[in-house]
Design an enzyme around this catalytic site. Structure first.
Site: not given
Ligand code: PXP
Length: 237
Positions: A7, A9-10, A18, A43, A45, A49-50, A70, A100-101, A151, A191-192, A213-214
């Site tokens: 993922n 997204d980040h 910026r 994702h 959204r 936001r990203h 997503e 986050t979700t 998922e 997730h996580g 992702g993260h």
């Protein structure tokens, strides 16, 4: 070995901080694939936001493995998904105020809305996954409304700190996987998940795909995305 979908997204989160054009998530997706990722997840959204619409449309052209979009079960997102036609979509709950979700989709409580979105997506030929908590009733409801895959949300497992809580959450995930298989659903998880907690999840052989992702993007900031993806692939194997 489960497939590893990254993922990105980040990467877009840093760009949006910026409001410029870099770093470009499209390039990150390309490098993640070169490092061996089996798929790319974004994702889109409601609040953008990203990931931006432009990212999704370009990724549709550039991703060579598999693009998983997503999205919330809204008319706007269904319209975009059926226009872009990614390889698959994952319906997730979405709240503006969340970082986050936060949890799985309540398929039972929102059956009409989710089922309407699933029908429209599937009528257009899309493969549909639902992001749900490790809960037997939610899995059965997902099958009822025609999902192809679930998922399983691993967030509570990932956040558990005591041995007993970790074991308890793992049992829940294992049980959910077997219920999903009994229902003829394909199974992913995410997730996580990170470099420290992934191993027990990898041992659940029936989980086909992991969406991460993260932790990968955080590590990528330090060592580069190809190295970060390669390290996670070694743990998946
Ligand atoms: N799966 C779903 C459905 C998600 O919403 C997310 C977060 O965007 C992930 C997996 C990845 O979670 P994490 O960023 O914690 O690895």
């Amino acid at each position: 070995m489960p497939k590893l979908n990254v993922n990105i997204d980040h990467v877009a989160t840093v760009r949006q901080a910026r409001g410029t054009t870099e770093p470009d998530p499209v390039l990150a997706g390309y490098l993640a694939e070169l490092a061996g990722a089996h798929g790319i997840v974004v994702h889109l959204r409601e609040d953008r936001r990203h990931i931006q619409d432009r990212d999704l449309y370009i990724l549709k052209e550039t991703v060579k493995t598999k693009l998983n979009m997503e999205m919330a079960a809204t008319n706007e997102m269904v319209r975009i998904a059926t226009d872009v036609m990614p390889d698959m979509v994952t319906l997730v709950p979405e709240k503006r105020e969340e970082l986050t979700t936060e949890g799985g989709l309540d398929v039972i409580g929102n059956k009409k809305t989710v089922s309407k979105a699933v029908d429209k997506l599937k009528d257009s030929g899309l493969f549909v996954s639902l992001f749900i908590d490790p809960d037997e009733k939610q899995i059965i409801a997902s099958k009822d409304i025609g999902a192809d895959m679930v998922e399983i949300h691993t967030g509570t497992y990932a956040e558990a700190t005591s041995e007993s809580k970790i074991e308890k959450e793992l049992r829940k995930i294992e049980n959910s996987v077997s219920v999903a298989l009994d229902q003829d659903l394909r199974v992913a998880a995410g997730h996580g998940l990170d470099y420290n907690n992934i191993e027990p999840i990898v041992w659940i052989e029936e989980i086909e795909e992991l969406n991460i992702g993260h932790s990968i993007i955080s590590r990528a900031v330090i060592v580069g995305i190809e190295e970060a993806v390669s390290e996670m692939l070694i743990l998946c194997d």
